[in-house]
Design a protein around this motif. Structure first.
Motif, PDB file in Angstrom:
ATOM      1  N   VAL A 265       0.851  -1.192   0.000  1.00 11.97           N
ATOM      2  CA  VAL A 265       0.000   0.000   0.000  1.00 11.97           C
ATOM      3  C   VAL A 265       0.888   1.244   0.000  1.00 11.97           C
ATOM      4  N   GLN A 275      -2.426   9.640   3.049  1.00 10.79           N
ATOM      5  CA  GLN A 275      -3.629   8.904   2.686  1.00 10.79           C
ATOM      6  C   GLN A 275      -3.293   7.791   1.695  1.00 10.79           C
ATOM      7  N   LYS A 276      -4.061   6.706   1.819  1.00 11.72           N
ATOM      8  CA  LYS A 276      -3.852   5.553   0.956  1.00 11.72           C
ATOM      9  C   LYS A 276      -4.078   5.972  -0.503  1.00 11.72           C
ATOM     10  N   THR A 277      -3.093   5.720  -1.330  1.00 12.65           N
ATOM     11  CA  THR A 277      -3.143   6.157  -2.721  1.00 12.65           C
ATOM     12  C   THR A 277      -3.301   4.990  -3.681  1.00 12.65           C
ATOM     13  N   GLN A 278      -2.642   3.904  -3.366  1.00 11.70           N
ATOM     14  CA  GLN A 278      -2.791   2.696  -4.182  1.00 11.70           C
ATOM     15  C   GLN A 278      -2.604   1.461  -3.304  1.00 11.70           C
ATOM     16  N   THR A 279      -3.415   0.464  -3.575  1.00  9.71           N
ATOM     17  CA  THR A 279      -3.210  -0.846  -2.955  1.00  9.71           C
ATOM     18  C   THR A 279      -2.972  -1.864  -4.052  1.00  9.71           C
ATOM     19  N   ARG A 303      -2.687  14.634  -5.347  1.00  7.33           N
ATOM     20  CA  ARG A 303      -2.019  13.904  -4.270  1.00  7.33           C
ATOM     21  C   ARG A 303      -0.943  14.811  -3.696  1.00  7.33           C
ATOM     22  N   PHE A 318      -4.745  -2.368   5.077  1.00  7.07           N
ATOM     23  CA  PHE A 318      -4.329  -1.323   6.003  1.00  7.07           C
ATOM     24  C   PHE A 318      -5.461  -0.319   6.217  1.00  7.07           C
ATOM     25  N   SER A 320      -6.977   3.611   6.291  1.00  4.16           N
ATOM     26  CA  SER A 320      -6.943   4.587   5.202  1.00  4.16           C
ATOM     27  C   SER A 320      -5.795   5.564   5.326  1.00  4.16           C
TER      28      SER A 320
END
Lengths: 380, 124
Positions: A265, A275-279, A303, A318, A320
């Protein structure tokens, strides 16, 4: 310099005075914009980030020879597996002189099968911390509890760490720490259930042997740095922690990961640590132990540039945001953390700093053109 | 007031506004919506790789919950996507794990029971 002054038809003397002031103003504007653009990189950092994982024991055994009264925590030793105010008890601990932890008079008890996560081979073990929540019936004769660790199933032990107990009520004592390796270099395979042991030793400095030790909980925390890095090339030969250019891709590579399924992640530098940008979920690692992933940094505009993180988990989703994720590494099964710097210019389609430079350039160009026209008027 | 001076002042003003917009409102949105974009399925020797983006063009930051069902196993992921940007999800689906060659993905806005996107990938 006022604008009104600038557009008054000047004398030759005024022209000579105005030119340097105008140039200084424009240059200052440009310098301010460039400072804004490049200042971000000064405070940012990248590189491996340590991971901490905590586990509880699920097996135990009293040492039954040359260890005090040879019964360790003879009453409900399994109560040391959880933090629940139920106790493993060692009543009337020891036999004869139990003032020396490694002597034959002190009670000893092993706890093991901690079920640690599969730490990648090649990880640096930064430190080991043992927490012991202990109560004792009296502080008379300076009762102590010592801890030592084994990496080979109890054959060999580290030097013990001994603490004199300070309260009769349940109190938390910490042995070792996040940067304390107990006098040796550890390797990931030494934390398997077959190898890792914690030995608890109780004693005091006087006789008779009538101290009662009560142990509520005995978790162990490992701090390690996984071989998990960011690269600038798809072949993953050049480690890079700084991505500055629009179109850059961050290539992640981990080595030594046990066969299994993992998630990677990416967190930007936004609110709450990012902040979560890609998983990338469900990545399978086979026998070679190599875990690869990548992210194109200009995938999404808006972003946030700064320090980004790529986290690895054992196929667990995970939270966020980054702060919540690293606050509970055991819940999220964290097995790697790498930080790298992403400059704003590498992210959006039309970045703010680029706009600033363009505007400053246009202002300067316009000003220069007008100055030339003004000089032409003056000559005429 | 000389025309050149008026032109200069206006230019500076317009450029200032444009600079402000570029910094503070880099995305110019039309409608407000959540959407899946850039969806792709790539087949490799031993797996399929499913990828898509969640785009949040709502007025506020939005939480989404996606539920993958693959061969009887369920994987759930929750993500907060700030307004005006997106989030990318890549899912590796190994062939031995999907005997029926079928993968379901359901996407919910947080707090809503009805999905706003429901996809079944027939991978054979």
């Amino acid at each position: 310099m006022s604008i009104g002054k600038m557009f008054t038809y000047p004398t030759n003397r005024e022209t000579r005075q105005a030119r340097p002031r105008g140039v200084i103003t424009a240059a200052s504007l440009l310098l301010a914009v460039l400072t804004f653009v490049f200042s971000a990189s000064l405070a940012l950092a990248g590189g491996n980030v340590t991971v901490t994982r905590t586990s509880n024991p699920s097996a135990n055994a009293a040492i039954t020879a040359s260890a005090g009264d040879n019964d360790g925590f003879q009453t409900t030793p399994t109560n040391a597996y959880a933090n629940d105010a139920t106790f493993a008890v060692d009543p009337n601990s020891g036999s004869g002189d139990n003032s020396v932890a490694t002597g034959t008079g002190a009670d000893k008890h092993d706890f093991y099968n901690y079920g640690f996560p599969s730490i990648p081979t090649g990880s640096t073990i930064n430190g080991i911390s043992v927490r012991a929540d202990i109560a004792v019936d009296s502080l008379t004769n300076a009762p102590y509890t010592a801890i030592r660790l084994s990496w080979d199933g109890g054959t060999t032990w580290t030097t013990e760490k001994q603490t004199t107990l300070t309260a009769t009520t349940e109190t938390t004592y910490t042995y070792g720490g996040s940067a304390d390796t107990w006098g040796r270099a550890w390797a990931a395979p030494e934390f398997t259930n077959a190898n890792f042991r914690v030995q608890v030793i109780n004693g005091d400095t006087g006789s008779p042997n009538n101290r009662d030790f009560s142990l509520d909980w005995l978790p162990v925390t490992i701090t390690f740095t996984a071989p998990w890095d960011s690269y600038s090339d798809s072949g993953r030969t050049t480690i890079s922690d700084d991505f500055t250019t629009y179109g850059n891709t961050v290539y992640m590579k981990g080595t030594g990961y046990p066969a299994g399924t993992y998630n990677v992640v990416y967190f930007d530098a936004g609110a709450n640590g990012g902040q979560k940008t890609q998983t990338e979920s469900g990545i399978s690692v086979v026998g070679d132990g190599i875990l690869n992933s990548q992210y194109l940094l200009n995938t999404f505009p808006s972003r946030i540039g700064g320090t980004w993180h790529a986290l690895v988990s054992d196929n667990t989703s995970f939270a966020s945001d980054y702060n919540a994720s690293i606050a509970a590494p055991d819940i999220y099964g964290m097995l790697g953390n790498d930080a790298f710097t992403v400059q704003t210019a590498a992210i959006p389609e039309f970045p703010g700093p680029a706009a600033g430079i363009m505007v400053a350039g246009l202002c300067f160009g316009l000003y220069y053109w007008m100055r030339k026209r003004r000089l032409a008027y003056a000559k005429a | 007031m000389p025309r050149l001076r008026i032109f200069y002042v206006l230019s500076i003003g317009i450029l200032g506004v444009l600079a402000g917009l570029a910094i503070f409102r880099p995305l110019v949105g039309g409608h407000e919506f959540s959407a899946i974009a850039r969806e792709s399925v790539l087949e490799e020797k031993d797996q399929w790789i499913i990828q898509f983006d969640i785009i949040n063009q709502e007025e506020t930051d939005m939480s989404y919950r996606m539920v993958w069902t693959t061969g009887g196993e369920t994987y759930t992921e929750t993500v907060l996507v700030p307004k005006g940007t997106g989030y990318s999800h890549i899912r590796h689906v190994y062939k031995e794990t999907v005997p029926e060659y079928k993968v379901n993905m359901t996407l919910f806005r947080e707090g809503e029971s009805a999905p706003f996107e429901q996809v079944t990938y027939h991978l054979k």
